[in-house]
Enzyme design. Structure first.
Site, short mmCIF file in Angstrom:
data_model
loop_
_atom_site.label_atom_id
_atom_site.label_comp_id
_atom_site.label_asym_id
_atom_site.label_seq_id
_atom_site.Cartn_x
_atom_site.Cartn_y
_atom_site.Cartn_z
N CYS A 1 0.17 3.27 3.51
CA CYS A 1 0.60 2.85 4.86
C CYS A 1 1.68 1.76 4.84
O CYS A 1 2.20 1.40 5.88
CB CYS A 1 -0.60 2.36 5.66
SG CYS A 1 -1.18 0.72 5.17
N ASP B 1 23.40 0.55 -16.22
CA ASP B 1 23.22 -0.62 -15.37
C ASP B 1 22.13 -1.49 -15.99
O ASP B 1 20.98 -1.07 -16.10
CB ASP B 1 22.80 -0.11 -13.98
CG ASP B 1 22.42 -1.25 -13.04
OD1 ASP B 1 22.50 -2.42 -13.44
OD2 ASP B 1 22.05 -0.93 -11.90
N CYS C 1 -6.12 -2.33 0.43
CA CYS C 1 -5.13 -2.48 1.49
C CYS C 1 -5.75 -3.26 2.64
O CYS C 1 -6.90 -3.04 3.02
CB CYS C 1 -4.65 -1.11 1.97
SG CYS C 1 -3.50 -1.24 3.35
N CYS D 1 0.85 -1.19 0.00
CA CYS D 1 0.00 0.00 0.00
C CYS D 1 0.89 1.25 0.00
O CYS D 1 1.73 1.40 0.89
CB CYS D 1 -0.87 -0.01 1.25
SG CYS D 1 -1.81 1.50 1.48
N CYS E 1 -5.40 -0.37 5.86
CA CYS E 1 -6.00 0.97 5.94
C CYS E 1 -7.15 1.05 4.95
O CYS E 1 -7.55 0.04 4.38
CB CYS E 1 -4.95 2.06 5.71
SG CYS E 1 -4.45 2.30 3.99
ZN LIG Z 1 -2.77 0.91 3.48
#
Ligand SMILES: [Zn+2]
Length: 409
Positions: free
Chosen positions: A200, A333, A213, A197, A216
């Site tokens: 969060c 790279d 999520c 997420c 949250c």
């Molecule tokens: Zn979240």
């Protein structure tokens, strides 16, 4: 449109002269040098050129050049459109595009992801089209989260219409501070950069195309537009077949984003779709080049998500040439090659070339994909039987092939 102030007029005209000189001396299409000259003479030139126009900014990790082209094609229904068709996607390229079409009431600008906040601020664009964010050759997960955070701050509280792909959690998070968002379920093939997420850091649960999520309230918003295989479903629930010439699911995603953008300007789906269908190739992508009876279709892939999209377009019955360079625009790279799953190529004749052919060869060997090395692209092509062959190349390898075989459009 109101007149440009005198100083901006002079800067714009001198920029165009520099672009012409650059083209005449064979230094490319001149759009960047022209814009740079203009900006040196008048640092506020982009703002002045953008004034009084209706602008769309298009940004994403992948597909921004193609989507810019599709939106432009449909907006031409309304009048002249200024656009940076050749992928010069930083402010000098924007200045050049707007200078070259001074009277165009509309503008569609492809914008490098990192420049989006500045360009939005400077131009006051009325529509933003945000499609996907994933790691590329230089930016890994932490960097793209920071980028999304900058987008989020840039759109917060702005009077801008955002059209955003709600199947990409990072794009959703970036767009969700905007006052007006049109959510498009345009799909997401590459999920490796969005298991967490962005709000969060908790795990994202996915079920089919939905995601939420676990820790949250952040979750996929209800889409207004939906891409369902080869159909676009508009906000009224009407289904439209996406009969476009550009191949693959990624281009159908670009097309549905374009439909959502141009509807804001009053171009309905039935008028826009035939215009999208006219686009056959974009800055050489999907073009076929021919030599001695070998017809090579060119696909550009600059990062892991781009390789997945290219695999989706290639024909499993054909041989395939892979060309990887590591010059400035490619990133030196090449460790990102390890992020791509090449096993889908098993069973096809695979030819490997480019400056970093040995890096790619090692990667293919590890994946159990047999291949042959070729000294350069010409040699790889000559090794094919007459007929069709697919080519996937990263940025400078792609440009080199285009130059070698003529700048076919
Ligand atoms: Zn979240």
């Amino acid at each position: 449109m109101s007149q440009l102030p005198f100083r901006a007029q002079v800067a714009s005209a001198l920029g165009r002269t520099a672009a012409t000189l650059s083209r005449m001396t064979g230094r490319g299409d001149g759009s960047v040098i022209g814009g740079r000259v203009g900006l040196v003479l008048e640092p506020d030139l982009l703002r002045k050129l953008a004034q009084d126009r209706k602008l769309v900014l298009v940004s994403a990790t992948n597909g921004k050049t193609t989507t810019t082209r599709l939106i432009t094609s449909a907006l031409l229904e309304l009048g002249e459109v200024a656009t940076n068709a050749f992928g010069a996607n930083m402010p000098a390229g924007h200045v050049s595009a707007l200078s070259q079409a001074k009277r165009a009431p509309y503008g569609v600008l492809e914008v490098d992801e990192k420049y989006l906040p500045d360009v939005l601020d400077t131009t006051g664009a009325s529509v933003l089209c945000l499609m996907n964010l994933s790691r590329d050759q230089m930016d890994r997960a932490a960097e793209i989260w920071l980028l999304a955070q900058k987008w989020r701050r840039a759109v917060a509280g702005k009077p801008v219409h955002v059209v955003a792909n709600c199947d990409d959690p990072l794009v959703t998070w970036a767009a969700s501070t905007a006052g007006q968002v049109i959510w498009v379920a345009a799909g997401q093939r590459w999920k490796e950069d969005s298991w967490c997420c962005p709000e969060c850091g908790g795990p994202l649960d996915r079920k089919d195309s939905d995601w939420a999520c676990r820790e949250c309230t952040f979750r996929r918003p209800q889409p207004h537009w939906v891409l369902d295989h080869d159909m676009a479903i508009d906000p009224r629930g009407q289904r439209w077949r996406l009969d476009i010439q550009l191949p693959g699911q990624a281009n159908r995603a670009n097309a549905v984003m374009a439909l959502a953008v141009v509807e804001i300007f009053g171009v309905p789906v039935q008028r826009a779709l035939p215009k999208l269908a006219e686009v056959r190739s974009v800055a050489g992508r999907y073009t076929t080049v021919e030599r001695d009876g070998r017809h090579a279709r060119l696909l550009l892939a600059k990062n892991p998500a781009g390789w997945l999209e290219a695999f989706d377009v290639t024909d499993p019955a054909l041989p395939i040439i892979l060309a990887v360079n590591a010059q400035g625009p490619d990133g030196r790279d090449t460790s990102w090659l390890w992020d791509v799953d090449y096993r889908i190529l098993r069973g096809r004749p695979v030819f490997v070339t480019g400056e970093r052919k040995l890096d790619l060869a090692l990667r293919l060997d590890t994946a159990g994909v047999p291949f042959q090395l070729a000294g350069d692209f010409t040699e790889a092509l000559a090794a094919q039987p007459p007929g069709r062959v697919d080519v996937i190349a990263n940025y400078t390898a792609f440009q080199h092939i285009r130059t070698e075989f003529g700048r076919a459009e």
